[in-house]
Write a protein that holds these residues in place. Sequence first.
Motif, PDB file in Angstrom:
ATOM      1  N   HIS A  92      -0.997  -3.543   0.794  1.00 18.02           N
ATOM      2  CA  HIS A  92      -0.374  -2.307   0.317  1.00 18.02           C
ATOM      3  C   HIS A  92       1.134  -2.290   0.578  1.00 18.02           C
ATOM      4  CE1 HIS A  92      -0.938   1.932  -0.996  1.00 18.02           C
ATOM      5  NE2 HIS A  92       0.201   2.096  -0.346  1.00 18.02           N
ATOM      6  N   LEU A  93       1.531  -2.731   1.774  1.00 21.15           N
ATOM      7  CA  LEU A  93       2.934  -2.605   2.171  1.00 21.15           C
ATOM      8  C   LEU A  93       3.808  -3.787   1.772  1.00 21.15           C
ATOM      9  CD1 LEU A  93       2.561  -1.070   5.752  1.00 21.15           C
ATOM     10  CD2 LEU A  93       3.167   0.102   3.633  1.00 21.15           C
ATOM     11  N   SER A  94       3.205  -4.931   1.531  1.00 18.69           N
ATOM     12  CA  SER A  94       3.941  -6.124   1.105  1.00 18.69           C
ATOM     13  C   SER A  94       5.077  -6.455   2.073  1.00 18.69           C
ATOM     14  CB  SER A  94       4.473  -5.918  -0.322  1.00 18.69           C
ATOM     15  OG  SER A  94       5.061  -7.112  -0.813  1.00 18.69           O
ATOM     16  N   LEU A  95       6.317  -6.529   1.602  1.00 21.67           N
ATOM     17  CA  LEU A  95       7.444  -6.937   2.437  1.00 21.67           C
ATOM     18  C   LEU A  95       7.768  -5.919   3.530  1.00 21.67           C
ATOM     19  CD1 LEU A  95       9.849  -8.441  -0.253  1.00 21.67           C
ATOM     20  CD2 LEU A  95       8.282  -9.653   1.279  1.00 21.67           C
ATOM     21  N   PHE A  96       7.245  -4.709   3.422  1.00 23.57           N
ATOM     22  CA  PHE A  96       7.463  -3.699   4.456  1.00 23.57           C
ATOM     23  C   PHE A  96       6.461  -3.836   5.607  1.00 23.57           C
ATOM     24  CE2 PHE A  96       9.189  -1.911   0.552  1.00 23.57           C
ATOM     25  CZ  PHE A  96      10.416  -1.423   0.971  1.00 23.57           C
ATOM     26  N   PHE A 100       6.991  -2.667   9.515  1.00 26.68           N
ATOM     27  CA  PHE A 100       6.065  -1.618   9.945  1.00 26.68           C
ATOM     28  C   PHE A 100       5.320  -2.035  11.203  1.00 26.68           C
ATOM     29  CE2 PHE A 100       1.432  -0.742   9.651  1.00 26.68           C
ATOM     30  CZ  PHE A 100       1.452   0.580  10.072  1.00 26.68           C
ATOM     31  N   TYR A 101       4.859  -3.273  11.248  1.00 25.62           N
ATOM     32  CA  TYR A 101       4.149  -3.816  12.412  1.00 25.62           C
ATOM     33  C   TYR A 101       5.040  -3.747  13.653  1.00 25.62           C
ATOM     34  CZ  TYR A 101       1.843  -7.472  15.244  1.00 25.62           C
ATOM     35  OH  TYR A 101       1.232  -8.201  16.252  1.00 25.62           O
ATOM     36  N   ILE A 102       6.274  -4.193  13.520  1.00 28.60           N
ATOM     37  CA  ILE A 102       7.210  -4.182  14.650  1.00 28.60           C
ATOM     38  C   ILE A 102       7.514  -2.748  15.068  1.00 28.60           C
ATOM     39  CG2 ILE A 102       9.518  -4.815  15.428  1.00 28.60           C
ATOM     40  CD1 ILE A 102       7.660  -7.199  15.135  1.00 28.60           C
ATOM     41  N   LEU A 103       7.722  -1.861  14.097  1.00 23.96           N
ATOM     42  CA  LEU A 103       7.998  -0.455  14.401  1.00 23.96           C
ATOM     43  C   LEU A 103       6.848   0.159  15.200  1.00 23.96           C
ATOM     44  CD1 LEU A 103       9.661   2.176  14.052  1.00 23.96           C
ATOM     45  CD2 LEU A 103       8.386   2.553  11.916  1.00 23.96           C
ATOM     46  N   GLY A 104       5.622  -0.069  14.743  1.00 23.09           N
ATOM     47  CA  GLY A 104       4.467   0.459  15.461  1.00 23.09           C
ATOM     48  C   GLY A 104       4.406  -0.069  16.889  1.00 23.09           C
ATOM     49  N   GLY A 105       4.724  -1.362  17.056  1.00 23.02           N
ATOM     50  CA  GLY A 105       4.711  -1.955  18.380  1.00 23.02           C
ATOM     51  C   GLY A 105       5.786  -1.370  19.291  1.00 23.02           C
ATOM     52  N   TYR A 140      -5.585   4.327   4.140  1.00 25.75           N
ATOM     53  CA  TYR A 140      -5.721   3.631   2.855  1.00 25.75           C
ATOM     54  C   TYR A 140      -7.182   3.471   2.442  1.00 25.75           C
ATOM     55  CZ  TYR A 140      -0.842   2.095   3.599  1.00 25.75           C
ATOM     56  OH  TYR A 140       0.510   2.041   3.811  1.00 25.75           O
ATOM     57  N   HIS A 141      -8.057   3.130   3.404  1.00 31.50           N
ATOM     58  CA  HIS A 141      -9.443   2.768   3.073  1.00 31.50           C
ATOM     59  C   HIS A 141     -10.438   3.440   4.016  1.00 31.50           C
ATOM     60  CE1 HIS A 141      -7.524  -0.224   0.563  1.00 31.50           C
ATOM     61  NE2 HIS A 141      -6.944  -0.775   1.618  1.00 31.50           N
ATOM     62  N   PRO A 142     -10.485   4.766   4.036  1.00 33.95           N
ATOM     63  CA  PRO A 142     -11.356   5.457   4.999  1.00 33.95           C
ATOM     64  C   PRO A 142     -12.841   5.184   4.801  1.00 33.95           C
ATOM     65  CG  PRO A 142     -10.516   6.999   3.351  1.00 33.95           C
ATOM     66  CD  PRO A 142      -9.757   5.713   3.163  1.00 33.95           C
ATOM     67  N   HIS A 143     -13.246   4.846   3.574  1.00 28.18           N
ATOM     68  CA  HIS A 143     -14.664   4.662   3.292  1.00 28.18           C
ATOM     69  C   HIS A 143     -15.071   3.194   3.233  1.00 28.18           C
ATOM     70  CE1 HIS A 143     -14.695   8.922   2.669  1.00 28.18           C
ATOM     71  NE2 HIS A 143     -13.814   8.837   1.691  1.00 28.18           N
ATOM     72  N   THR A 211       2.923   6.536   2.470  1.00 25.82           N
ATOM     73  CA  THR A 211       2.977   5.451   1.483  1.00 25.82           C
ATOM     74  C   THR A 211       1.713   5.311   0.647  1.00 25.82           C
ATOM     75  OG1 THR A 211       2.169   3.844   3.139  1.00 25.82           O
ATOM     76  CG2 THR A 211       4.570   4.115   2.924  1.00 25.82           C
ATOM     77  N   LYS A 212       0.665   6.050   0.964  1.00 28.25           N
ATOM     78  CA  LYS A 212      -0.593   5.884   0.229  1.00 28.25           C
ATOM     79  C   LYS A 212      -0.443   6.078  -1.279  1.00 28.25           C
ATOM     80  CE  LYS A 212      -5.485   7.051   0.180  1.00 28.25           C
ATOM     81  NZ  LYS A 212      -6.597   7.808   0.813  1.00 28.25           N
ATOM     82  N   PRO A 213       0.378   7.044  -1.748  1.00 20.02           N
ATOM     83  CA  PRO A 213       0.483   7.220  -3.205  1.00 20.02           C
ATOM     84  C   PRO A 213       1.206   6.083  -3.909  1.00 20.02           C
ATOM     85  CG  PRO A 213       1.221   9.181  -2.009  1.00 20.02           C
ATOM     86  CD  PRO A 213       1.135   8.076  -1.026  1.00 20.02           C
ATOM     87  N   TYR A 214       1.824   5.175  -3.141  1.00 19.84           N
ATOM     88  CA  TYR A 214       2.657   4.144  -3.750  1.00 19.84           C
ATOM     89  C   TYR A 214       2.100   2.753  -3.457  1.00 19.84           C
ATOM     90  CZ  TYR A 214       5.681   8.202  -3.370  1.00 19.84           C
ATOM     91  OH  TYR A 214       6.192   9.474  -3.423  1.00 19.84           O
TER      92      TYR A 214
END
Length: 221
Positions: A92-96, A100-105, A140-143, A211-214
């Motif tokens: 979903h996030l591709s180059l982001f 995003f991973y580093i930011l979360g960490g 993104y994928h709750p189900h 970001t889910k809508p995109y």
Amino acid sequence: MIPLRDSKPSHHFPLWTIILIILNAAVFYWELTSPESDAFIHTYGLVPALIDNRNPATWYPFVTSLFLHGGFLHLGLNMLFLWVFGDNVEDHLSLFYVPFYILGGILGALAQYVFMQGADIPIVGASGAIAAVMGAYIVYHPHSRIQTLVFILVFITIIEIPAIVMLGYWFALQLLSGYSSINDIAAGGGGVAYFSHIAGFVTGLVVGWATKPYQLRPSRV
């Protein structure tokens, strides 16, 4: 509960997830083979007592600590969670995805640091970053169905659990465990960095909702 695989196939090769797994494994090997492993962890792990808020030169462990681990089990479980959930979030996030991973960490490490200021115990591990991946995944994928290894007393079985149930239970457990660990932290204890998990997961929820809508992966022409 230990996730083994999910039912949501990714649409692209998970290059960055694989690179992150290899990088974590390589740094762990470097950590193990260092002549002074304790000094290595003390240098590159996040030691709250060594952080000077007025000196940015002391802030690098908020990043380097994300690639250190406290043992084979710590590394193995973290990389398993990253493998199960990372490919779809990368999809979903591709180059982001890596930023995003580093930011979360970083935000996860910062949250744990807030509760451990002045402590001389290193904080290590990718758990905050991986918790962010899990937080985004549940949005993104709750189900999606997660094939999960479950321990019930002396019995071990594999069942499929909806992602929203499995990850929701995991997050609730972190909240309860984090609350229970406050007194231990105040007494100078170490253990699991629950507040890193909590902050990372919340980061993932926020980024996931935003970001889910995109679809952030570039279109092919």
